[in-house]
Structures are given as C-alpha cells and as structure tokens.
Design an enzyme around this catalytic site. Sequence first.
Site, PDB file in Angstrom:
ATOM      1  CG  ASP A   1      -0.210  -0.205   2.537  1.00 47.63           C
ATOM      2  OD1 ASP A   1       1.035  -0.125   2.564  1.00 47.63           O
ATOM      3  OD2 ASP A   1      -0.886  -0.439   3.559  1.00 47.63           O
TER       4      ASP A   1
ATOM      5  CG  ASN B   1      -9.013   1.024  11.712  1.00 44.18           C
ATOM      6  OD1 ASN B   1      -8.061   0.300  11.395  1.00 44.18           O
ATOM      7  ND2 ASN B   1      -9.460   1.991  10.925  1.00 44.18           N
TER       8      ASN B   1
ATOM      9  CG  HIS C   1      -6.127  -0.403   8.710  1.00 46.13           C
ATOM     10  ND1 HIS C   1      -5.974   0.955   8.754  1.00 46.13           N
ATOM     11  CD2 HIS C   1      -4.878  -0.897   8.969  1.00 46.13           C
ATOM     12  CE1 HIS C   1      -4.717   1.252   9.040  1.00 46.13           C
ATOM     13  NE2 HIS C   1      -4.036   0.147   9.175  1.00 46.13           N
TER      14      HIS C   1
ATOM     15  CD  GLU D   1      -8.465   2.940   7.040  1.00 44.17           C
ATOM     16  OE1 GLU D   1      -8.604   2.133   7.981  1.00 44.17           O
ATOM     17  OE2 GLU D   1      -7.673   3.900   7.100  1.00 44.17           O
TER      18      GLU D   1
END
Length: 244
Positions: A67, A136, A138, A143
């Site tokens: 990424d 979170n 991800h 996301e």
Amino acid sequence: MKILTHKNYNEMCRAAADIIVKQVQQKPDSLFCLTSGDTPAGIYKLLVQYANEGKVDFSQCWFVGLDEWVGMDKNDAGSCTNFLYETFFIPAKISPSQMMVFDAKAADLDASCEAMNSFIKTHGPLEIMLVGVGMNGHIGLNEPGVNFNSYAHHSPLAPITVEVGQKYFKHETHLTEGITLGLRHLQEAGIPMLLASGIKKAGIIATALEGNVTNEVPASIFQTLSSGHVMLDEDAASGLINGH
C-alpha cells in the site's frame, strides 16, 4: 487459519522469515507482497542477512508493495515505499525490474490500481502476502467497511489511521487517502500472513480472530482463510480466549 504464537518479537520474525526462505527455495520465482511498518522490520533485517550469507537467493523473485499514502512515493520519508526500499529492496539488492509499487502520485489512481492488478496477474499467483493489522482492524489500507472482494483500490483513510500514521513522519503530515491491494488478493494468496506484536495489538487481534467476521473489522477475514498464518508474539496473543 493457523495461529502461531511466539515467545517474543524476535522469535516471531525468525519464524516468518523462515517461511519466506522456504518458499523461495521451493519456487525461486515466487511473488511476494511486502508490508511496511514497525512490525515487519525485523523480518526484513533477517532476510537481508540471509541473502548476504547466501542462505537465500531473491534474484528471480517478484515483489509488490502492499500500500501507499496517496501523494507519496519512494522519495518521501515516511512513505510505505520508502520504508521498503530502505529496509529491504536496497540492502537485499532487489532490482527495480523485480518489483511493482503503487504510483500514488498518479493523476489517474485507478490506472495505478490496474497496473498493480496486472503485475500480480502476470507474475502471480501471490505466494505469500504479508500484512499487519491497524488499531481499527484494517489490513493494508483496507479500512472498515471495505468490500471483501475488492482488488487494488484507493479510498479515504479512517481518522485513527491518519492519527497513528503520523508516527512515520517527523512533522505533522496531511494524510487523506490510501491506495492498497485488496482483500480479494489476500483470499487468493498461497499464504496470507498476518503479523502482530506488542500488547497494544492484543485487543484488536482478539476482536479480529474471535469476534464476528465483518468488513467493519477487515482483519476478521482471516477467520475464513484456511491457509492463513497469523504470526503473533505472546503480548499480541494475550487477549485471545482460546489462549493460542
């Protein structure tokens, strides 16, 4: 999925590096997806050491970067690609022709995603896909709310990702969007490998591996991956009820 808990961070890194070395020995032209960040740094250090010692030969391998922050490239300190170059590609003497990273400065980000998808299709399948997990849940920059069947794509960053992401930069940096391989790539990889270390990851690891499978916690997809390897140290595993 296999949950593999190791006594400490160094042992986790050694175990992950050994799996990668074995894959190269079995298939010298394997395609790997590499992730950036603090967690895989120890793995890359070992792989560089092994390459220098002649224990592994990466000369026929292919590599993709997981990424990138949109608007950055390998020349930006704190970028995902800069990290991969500094910790692995340069010290392991990987040729630029062996790798594909996202052009996150492209005017057409969709075309950048297509270029990545095409590279993986040409040189794949992905044999090992290394990923970490965000606070979170991800994976990469997939996301919460992401489509489990997406290939490479770009999307807005969650506020906590922007906040946590600041640790990679010397000055406060404006982060708005990420470009990333998708969770369909993870499902199609030979060994999807989730890495987590430290007590701060214990809560999200427990939620992802023992809670509901939901795209609101992208890492929960590992519960559906029969060939998935979850590499943890004891601290990161400490919240698991089943005590792996």
